[in-house]
Write an enzyme that holds these catalytic residues in place. Structure first.
Site, short mmCIF file in Angstrom:
data_model
loop_
_atom_site.label_atom_id
_atom_site.label_comp_id
_atom_site.label_asym_id
_atom_site.label_seq_id
_atom_site.Cartn_x
_atom_site.Cartn_y
_atom_site.Cartn_z
N GLU A 131 0.79 -1.24 -0.12
CA GLU A 131 -0.05 -0.02 -0.13
C GLU A 131 0.81 1.33 0.04
O GLU A 131 0.80 2.01 0.98
CB GLU A 131 -1.09 0.06 1.30
CG GLU A 131 -1.97 -1.29 0.86
CD GLU A 131 -2.85 -1.16 2.33
OE1 GLU A 131 -2.89 -0.61 3.38
OE2 GLU A 131 -4.08 -1.95 2.23
N PRO A 157 3.98 5.76 5.88
CA PRO A 157 3.58 4.90 6.99
C PRO A 157 2.48 3.73 6.65
O PRO A 157 1.62 4.19 5.89
CB PRO A 157 3.00 5.79 8.22
CG PRO A 157 3.69 7.22 7.85
CD PRO A 157 3.92 7.21 6.37
N SER A 194 0.13 0.28 8.72
CA SER A 194 -0.42 -0.40 10.11
C SER A 194 0.64 -1.66 10.27
O SER A 194 0.81 -2.10 11.34
CB SER A 194 -1.66 -0.75 9.97
OG SER A 194 -1.83 -1.75 8.87
N HIS A 245 -18.08 -9.81 5.77
CA HIS A 245 -16.76 -9.23 6.05
C HIS A 245 -16.14 -9.89 7.25
O HIS A 245 -16.68 -9.97 8.46
CB HIS A 245 -16.94 -7.61 6.42
CG HIS A 245 -15.53 -6.93 6.54
ND1 HIS A 245 -15.32 -6.43 7.74
CD2 HIS A 245 -14.42 -6.99 5.78
CE1 HIS A 245 -14.03 -5.77 7.77
NE2 HIS A 245 -13.41 -6.05 6.49
N HIS A 246 -14.89 -10.28 6.70
CA HIS A 246 -13.99 -10.98 8.14
C HIS A 246 -12.68 -10.31 7.98
O HIS A 246 -11.84 -10.23 7.23
CB HIS A 246 -13.66 -12.44 7.51
CG HIS A 246 -14.79 -13.25 7.75
ND1 HIS A 246 -14.92 -14.64 6.92
CD2 HIS A 246 -15.88 -13.35 8.30
CE1 HIS A 246 -15.82 -15.36 7.43
NE2 HIS A 246 -16.79 -14.58 8.09
N HIS A 289 -8.26 -8.82 1.28
CA HIS A 289 -7.47 -7.48 1.35
C HIS A 289 -6.28 -7.61 2.39
O HIS A 289 -6.32 -8.76 3.20
CB HIS A 289 -8.37 -6.48 1.78
CG HIS A 289 -9.26 -6.05 0.92
ND1 HIS A 289 -9.54 -4.29 0.93
CD2 HIS A 289 -10.10 -6.32 0.11
CE1 HIS A 289 -10.39 -4.29 -0.19
NE2 HIS A 289 -10.78 -5.66 -0.87
N GLU A 330 -7.18 -6.91 -2.87
CA GLU A 330 -6.73 -5.46 -2.76
C GLU A 330 -5.35 -5.50 -3.02
O GLU A 330 -4.87 -5.15 -4.10
CB GLU A 330 -7.11 -5.13 -1.12
CG GLU A 330 -6.67 -3.55 -1.28
CD GLU A 330 -6.79 -3.00 0.22
OE1 GLU A 330 -7.27 -1.85 0.53
OE2 GLU A 330 -6.13 -3.77 1.21
N GLU A 380 -9.48 3.62 -0.48
CA GLU A 380 -9.49 4.30 0.74
C GLU A 380 -8.35 5.24 1.06
O GLU A 380 -8.53 6.14 1.83
CB GLU A 380 -9.41 2.91 1.86
CG GLU A 380 -7.84 2.23 1.53
CD GLU A 380 -7.83 0.96 2.41
OE1 GLU A 380 -8.96 0.95 3.41
OE2 GLU A 380 -7.00 0.25 2.20
#
Length: 711
Positions: A169, A190, A192, A410-411, A480, A499, A505
């Site tokens: 990302e 940056p 996560s 969604h998981h 994702h 993704e 996003e």
């Protein structure tokens, strides 16, 4: 013929001939393979121009003699292959798989071990891999590193993101290869979870352009039971070398013969459109393993999502600082008033989907545990079956079914892979019992077990395990934060999306560069479709959340174009439904555009500048066209010779207005209709950061074109 081929192989081996040459079916590509000083080498030329200069091959094995020295060629075998196959879904209805093959059987003189390097040469590139037959002297072995080289013929212009074991990302950097080192620090923004590994390390799919106009792409195909490959650049000599993702103790692969590596791929052309149209990576994957694929369907969906991304709403039901699964009683705590996934709100999305012909509605934040999962590296966060008190699973699924709509599960695993596998069967059974047939999974954060990386062999195996397990329940998967695709959707077509890149996003997290969508089809999409989540109509994020001053780096017309230029069988209208209401005339294109295609034509392409694509909807005579442009805009002179002769079509053109601009006038667009034939010509301009979209619908009733003029 077979006897002559065997005789030729024997004569070559007996004569001790080392060098082998292979030509592509059209003769434009020439591959040479040899062993020099005991090390396998290869080179690749295109139309007598060097693409890959002589490069070394082999693997370093832990605590054993490596597999890159002391080899001799024991056998040379060549063959040809030509077939046409049909994907379950895709950009085209039929795919030709046509290549010439060279298999070098290498024998290591000291150990007696055997390794085969198999090359498949297509008209648009090459795939090659290492194969390890069953043999007495090579059974279990641990890869310390793979040393596959790609020696470039110049200091090419490159479109790259930082090499990282945990994320893709990043915003793409465009630079010379020699400039990567100097630009790396600024490129690592940056995330996560991130683990960059080298000041010159980059990720595949890597797109390059040489000074003499060759477009070169390096990637991999059929990544199974192996670590993801990155590329590390020797920037003094312009030589890339493979760099595998390690596990928690630094090992890069656990192998047992018979086995093989993924394919290493190099695509090349003097026409950028041919890179985009290539099916080389899909062709290097195995055929579909499922006998029944009737349950796998392309999906157009909306979702309760963007409002959380912008910060307007919350995934969490409460503002508790900490919760524990099975211990926190949500019926006894105060709701925060910002939770989006509640029954009445979701019903509005179901109503909208039903009214406008969408297949599914994604709902994130429906299940307990969202209060303190992010960044906590908790093992036991979600159970994937227990809803918050304000989300009635049974009522919503009955309501959706009554409207002819499905909900999408969604998981979010919170990167606790061990916990997800612990619950996987239960979660999938819950989906089936409640009418879900598709799941969006997420792996945000540092991986548990601790020390493992998103792109290591262990995680690569997990992602495929989840896809194959989902198939047992006839469930489609959109993963994702998983490893970037390598064409496995051919073999497992319920892997309907990924993704694995910087999606829409990030427009709410500070924005992506306006050239972003002119690059991704050349890089990330080479291995498979992306759930990019286009369709944002309100570009000012502050309209949803006054505290968020980000804006979407796109015009509204380009958001329409992305449904064509960013290929995916899984397409989301990602904005909040209320933001579509003022622009329902433009929203019509999203309603009309297909998600499965019979044919695709790349009309114009230059990485980093513009892409224009025309696609024919499967089972129809209707076409859809999209163009995306960078900050400089683009002017197209379109022809339509691909339309059926003698037919008339109604074209609806959704274009940037003359004063449109992604920064200061993004919602300025025009719509006009007219008649097209295969002899028509049309000039259109995309604004800076803009684009255009066209629906081309076959006329079946003369009354339909009354009052319309030729465009």
């Amino acid at each position: 013929m077979r006897r002559l081929q065997i005789l030729l192989v024997c004569l070559l081996a007996a004569a001790g001939l080392k060098a082998a040459e292979l030509k592509s079916p059209n003769g434009n590509l020439v591959l040479q393979a040899d062993v020099k000083d005991g090390c396998p080498v290869y080179r690749l030329d295109y139309k007598n121009r060097p693409v890959i200069k002589e490069s070394r091959l082999g693997l370093e094995v832990k605590n054993e003699k490596d597999l890159r020295s002391d080899f001799r060629i024991a056998e040379v075998h060549t063959s040809a292959f030509d077939e046409t196959w049909q994907p379950v879904w895709g950009e085209v209805k039929d795919i030709r798989n046509h290549y010439n093959e060279l298999a070098l059987t290498l024998e290591q003189e000291e150990t007696g071990r055997t390794m085969i390097i198999r090359f498949r040469l297509y008209d648009d590139g090459v795939g090659f891999r290492y194969e390890f037959p069953q043999q007495p002297n090579l059974n279990y072995f641990v890869i310390k590193e793979e040393h596959t080289q790609f020696a470039m013929a110049g200091d090419h212009k490159a479109f790259w993101i930082p090499g990282d074991y945990d994320t893709q990302e990043y915003s793409t950097v465009t630079s010379k290869l020699s400039e990567i080192r100097g630009k790396m620090e600024a490129a690592i923004t940056p995330n996560s979870s991130q683990t960059p590994f080298s000041p010159t390390g980059v990720q595949t799919s890597l797109m390059m352009k040489s000074d003499d106009g060759l477009y070169i792409n390096i990637h991999e195909a059929a990544l199974v039971d192996y670590a993801c490959m990155h590329l590390n650049l020797d920037d003094k000599n312009m030589v890339f070398e493979s760099w595998l993702t390690p596990d928690a103790i630094g090992d890069k692969g656990y192998m047992q013969a018979p086995c093989h590596s993924p394919w290493r791929t190099v695509m090349v052309s003097d026409d950028a459109r041919e890179i985009l149209a290539s099916k080389l990576i899909l062709n290097l994957n195995d055929p579909c393993v499922y006998e029944d694929v009737s349950w796998i369907k392309p999906v157009k969906y909306i979702g309760v999502w963007w409002e959380m991304i912008t910060g307007k709403s919350s995934w969490a039901y409460t503002d508790l600082p900490a919760v524990k699964l099975g211990e926190t009683d949500y019926t006894q705590v105060k709701p925060n008033g910002k939770h989006a996934a509640h029954t009445e709100h979701v019903k509005k999305y179901i109503d909208f989907a039903a009214e406008h012909g969408f297949d599914q509605v994604l709902v994130e934040g429906w299940n307990i545990g969202w209060e303190d999962w992010f960044g906590k590296t908790k093992d036991y966060v979600f159970d994937f079956v227990t809803p918050y008190p304000d989300f009635d699973v049974q009522e919503l699924n009955q309501y959706a079914a009554s409207k002819g709509v499905k909900l999408m599960m969604h998981h979010e695993t919170s990167a606790s892979v061990r916990n997800y596998e612990r619950h996987l069967d239960t979660a999938y059974k819950f989906m089936v019992e409640n009418g879900y047939n598709a799941v969006k999974s997420g792996y945000v954060g540092n991986i548990i077990p601790r020390g493992e990386y998103h792109y290591g062999q262990w995680l690569v195996n997990h992602y495929l395990y989840a896809v194959k397990k989902a198939a047992d329940y006839k469930i489609m998967v959109n993963a994702h934060e998983a490893v970037r695709p390598t064409g496995l959707c051919r073999t497992y077509p319920n892997l309907i999306g990924n993704e694995s890149a910087r999606g829409t996003e990030y427009e709410a997290f500070g924005g992506s560069n306006p050239d972003h969508t002119t690059i991704l089809p050349f890089t990330r999409l080479m291995g498979g479709p992306m759930d990019y989540t286009p369709g944002i109509f309100e570009m000012r994020v502050s309209k949803a959340n006054p505290d968020n001053h980000s804006f979407v780096h796109s015009t509204l017309a380009r958001q329409l174009a992305l449904y064509v230029t960013m290929y995916s069988p899984l397409q989301m209208a990602a904005d909040m439904i209320e933001n579509y209401e003022p622009y329902m005339d433009a929203f019509q294109f999203i309603k009309d555009v297909a998600v499965d295609w019979e044919d695709s034509r790349y009309l114009e392409a230059e990485p980093g500048d513009y892409i224009t694509v025309a696609r024919k909807a499967k089972g129809t005579n209707n076409w859809f066209i999209g163009c995306t442009a960078d900050e400089n805009g683009h002017r197209s002179n379109l022809t339509f010779e691909y339309l059926e002769p003698g037919k008339k079509y109604i074209a609806t053109v959704y274009a940037d207005a003359k004063d449109a601009h992604y920064e200061h006038n993004p919602q300025a667009y025009t719509i006009r209709k007219g008649i097209l034939t295969n002899k028509s010509k049309l000039t259109l301009a995309a604004a800076p950061g803009g684009g255009y979209a066209i629906s081309v619908i076959e006329v079946t009733n003369p009354e339909e074109i009354k009052g319309l003029k030729k465009l």
